[in-house]
Design a protein around this motif. Structure first.
Motif, mmCIF file in Angstrom:
data_model
loop_
_atom_site.group_PDB
_atom_site.id
_atom_site.type_symbol
_atom_site.label_atom_id
_atom_site.label_comp_id
_atom_site.label_asym_id
_atom_site.label_seq_id
_atom_site.Cartn_x
_atom_site.Cartn_y
_atom_site.Cartn_z
ATOM 1 N N PRO A 282 -9.527 -0.713 0.776
ATOM 2 C CA PRO A 282 -8.582 -0.137 1.728
ATOM 3 C C PRO A 282 -7.496 0.824 1.260
ATOM 4 C CG PRO A 282 -8.480 -2.581 1.296
ATOM 5 C CD PRO A 282 -9.411 -1.717 -0.124
ATOM 6 N N PRO A 283 -7.265 1.658 2.501
ATOM 7 C CA PRO A 283 -6.076 2.860 2.245
ATOM 8 C C PRO A 283 -4.809 2.074 2.283
ATOM 9 C CG PRO A 283 -6.882 2.639 4.743
ATOM 10 C CD PRO A 283 -7.763 1.658 3.807
ATOM 11 N N GLN A 287 3.683 5.352 2.289
ATOM 12 C CA GLN A 287 3.709 6.539 1.530
ATOM 13 C C GLN A 287 3.402 6.183 -0.046
ATOM 14 O OE1 GLN A 287 3.384 9.511 3.062
ATOM 15 N NE2 GLN A 287 3.265 8.328 4.880
ATOM 16 N N TYR A 288 2.306 5.673 -0.496
ATOM 17 C CA TYR A 288 2.200 5.461 -1.703
ATOM 18 C C TYR A 288 0.609 5.435 -2.110
ATOM 19 C CZ TYR A 288 0.679 0.643 0.105
ATOM 20 O OH TYR A 288 0.174 -0.246 0.853
ATOM 21 N N GLU A 289 0.246 5.298 -3.269
ATOM 22 C CA GLU A 289 -1.230 5.213 -3.671
ATOM 23 C C GLU A 289 -1.663 3.920 -3.991
ATOM 24 O OE1 GLU A 289 -2.879 8.163 -3.599
ATOM 25 O OE2 GLU A 289 -1.246 9.321 -3.302
ATOM 26 N N PRO A 290 -3.010 3.784 -3.659
ATOM 27 C CA PRO A 290 -3.617 2.402 -3.726
ATOM 28 C C PRO A 290 -3.491 1.972 -5.271
ATOM 29 C CG PRO A 290 -4.872 3.375 -2.088
ATOM 30 C CD PRO A 290 -4.026 4.624 -2.904
ATOM 31 N N LEU A 303 -0.181 -3.592 -4.179
ATOM 32 C CA LEU A 303 -0.546 -4.737 -3.770
ATOM 33 C C LEU A 303 -1.637 -4.797 -2.843
ATOM 34 C CD1 LEU A 303 2.913 -6.408 -3.186
ATOM 35 C CD2 LEU A 303 1.164 -7.394 -4.838
ATOM 36 N N GLN A 304 -2.686 -5.730 -2.700
ATOM 37 C CA GLN A 304 -3.818 -5.741 -2.019
ATOM 38 C C GLN A 304 -3.735 -7.274 -1.112
ATOM 39 O OE1 GLN A 304 -6.270 -3.280 -2.090
ATOM 40 N NE2 GLN A 304 -4.748 -2.577 -3.607
ATOM 41 N N LEU A 305 -4.002 -6.763 0.203
ATOM 42 C CA LEU A 305 -3.943 -8.013 1.068
ATOM 43 C C LEU A 305 -5.302 -8.080 1.712
ATOM 44 C CD1 LEU A 305 -1.106 -6.097 1.325
ATOM 45 C CD2 LEU A 305 -1.114 -6.961 3.749
ATOM 46 N N LEU A 339 -11.316 -9.319 -3.754
ATOM 47 C CA LEU A 339 -12.395 -8.292 -3.679
ATOM 48 C C LEU A 339 -12.019 -6.937 -3.145
ATOM 49 C CD1 LEU A 339 -14.805 -10.646 -1.621
ATOM 50 C CD2 LEU A 339 -15.381 -9.723 -3.915
ATOM 51 N N ASN A 340 -10.753 -6.721 -2.632
ATOM 52 C CA ASN A 340 -10.253 -5.502 -2.215
ATOM 53 C C ASN A 340 -9.719 -4.945 -3.424
ATOM 54 O OD1 ASN A 340 -10.965 -5.484 0.622
ATOM 55 N ND2 ASN A 340 -8.987 -6.520 1.021
#
Length: 421
Positions: A282-283, A287-290, A303-305, A339-340
């Motif tokens: 997911p993108p 304004q930050y990087e994954p 953080l991944q949702l 999974l993300n």
């Protein structure tokens, strides 16, 4: 014990990579015999089924040899390493003066540059490409010529010139041991005559396919060395005086966990066994990087949702209120987050989750006051990570409770991990 015959192209970097594959097959109980030959002759042996498999085939450099019998072989899909050819100059040749192959035609450059370009055997891709470059750029008119020779002729010529700070062009490639000691700058070649980056792949003659068990084929498909490892083993062999086998054994001893990973199912195979595809990472929603990777190989993810195809699969708080989510729903949301997270780590590891070791999982649970089942919720994430990454998925874990969360997501997770190679 099944005997199989391995064919190798008779260059040192092919020998060390081939020896790693030989040692892996010996660990699986095979007796591996080796026959090496120059490029075209090695492919002729394979075409005639005098060797069962060949290491390694490069589309750009060797395509014309395999084209003669391509329907008679199976090419394994994994890239053992990713070689590419260069025309290089020593770092003491000023880049402001010589950046491109065209610059070799400048009168002041041609006056200083050694005119004979020493190559290796005529069947090598770099040799064919070099002759094309001489013709395409009209270098012969400026006095340049290309000379075939042995690997030793090429390398010793370069090292002697380097010792005397002599200007010269070396037709070379990555991976190759000279890059470990010398700074060699690639000249820009805009016409694509050097063919770009290749995948080094194993070719199995179909007549020998039944000699390889499904387990052996699966292990062979997991072997990834990379250019740096092959260059290092090439150095052990050519400069430290080790045999190809000794060089391979030394590297394998230094990278034991990586070798062991080839004998276990890959993270992707484990996911497949669960019927779970790896999602697209997911993108970021701000304004930050994954994720970010440090110079030392540490990975920090954002953080991944619980995103599924751009939408939150679950929303709301965990708890016993009228609209509260159940523990099982929270665990399902955490599994999607995981999974993300794996998708982000896939990107961070350049497409190889086998390189990843988890350190800590951080979980944030959107919950009502008094909710005490966060461990069970976050187990939904831990379980999938532990299963997919195996022993390298084991991790410490922290949990945070919040009365609200971004986008009303019930669970958010992030990872602290490291890249092992």
């Amino acid at each position: 014990m099944t005997t199989i015959k391995q064919g190798r192209i008779d260059l040192s970097f092919h020998h060390v990579a081939g020896e790693v594959v030989k040692l892996v097959l010996e660990r699986l109980g095979y007796n591996v015999q080796v026959e090496s030959a120059p490029h075209e002759a090695a492919f002729a042996l394979h075409q005639e089924a005098k060797v069962d498999f060949l290491i390694a085939w490069l589309e750009g450099s060797h395509g014309q040899y395999l084209d003669k019998y391509r329907t008679e072989v199976t090419v394994l899909s994994n890239a053992i390493y990713s070689p590419y050819c260069i025309w290089g100059v020593p770092d003491y040749v000023p880049e402001t003066v010589v950046q491109t192959i065209q610059d070799l035609l400048k009168p002041d450059v041609a006056a200083k540059m050694r005119k004979q370009i020493q190559g290796i055997n005529p069947g090598a891709g770099i040799s064919r490409f070099s002759k094309e470059i001489i013709d395409k750029y009209g270098l012969a008119e400026a006095g340049y010529s290309f000379q075939h020779g042995s690997q030793a002729d090429c390398f010793e010529s370069f090292e002697a010139a380097y010792e005397n700070s002599e200007w010269l062009v070396v037709p070379l490639w990555h991976p190759q041991y000279l890059h470990k000691k010398y700074k060699i700058r690639s000249l820009k070649e805009p016409n694509g005559l050097l063919r770009g980056i290749d995948d080094a792949q194993i070719c199995i003659h179909n007549s020998a396919r039944t000699k390889f068990t499904d387990e052996a084929l699966a292990v062979l498909q997991r072997i990834t060395l990379g250019n740096e490892a092959v260059s290092l083993m090439d150095w052990y062999c050519c400069k430290d005086g080790l045999s190809p086998r000794q060089a391979a054994l030394r590297w394998m001893h230094e990278n034991e966990s990586r070798i062991n990973s080839w004998f276990a199912p890959t993270p992707y195979e484990r996911l497949q066994s669960l019927g779970l595809p790896l999602p697209v990472a997911p993108p970021a929603v701000g304004q930050y990087e994954p994720f970010m990777v440090t110079r030392t190989g540490l990975v920090e993810t954002s953080l991944q949702l619980p995103w599924v195809e751009g939408k939150l699969a679950y929303e709301g708080r965990l708890g016993s209120g009228q609209h509260g989510l159940t523990v099982s729903q929270g665990a399902a949301a955490a599994k999607i987050c995981a999974l993300n997270l794996l998708a982000q780590l896939h990107q961070a590891s350049s497409g190889d989750l086998s390189r990843v070791r988890m350190i800590r999982l951080e979980g944030h649970v959107n919950s009502e006051p008094g909710f005490q089942n966060s461990p069970s919720v976050l187990d939904g994430a831990s379980d999938i990570i532990n299963f997919v990454l195996g022993d390298k998925g084991r991790h410490a874990r922290t949990a945070h409770h919040h009365p609200d969360s971004p986008l009303n997501a019930p669970v958010l997770i992030s990872a602290h991990a490291e890249l092992l190679w």
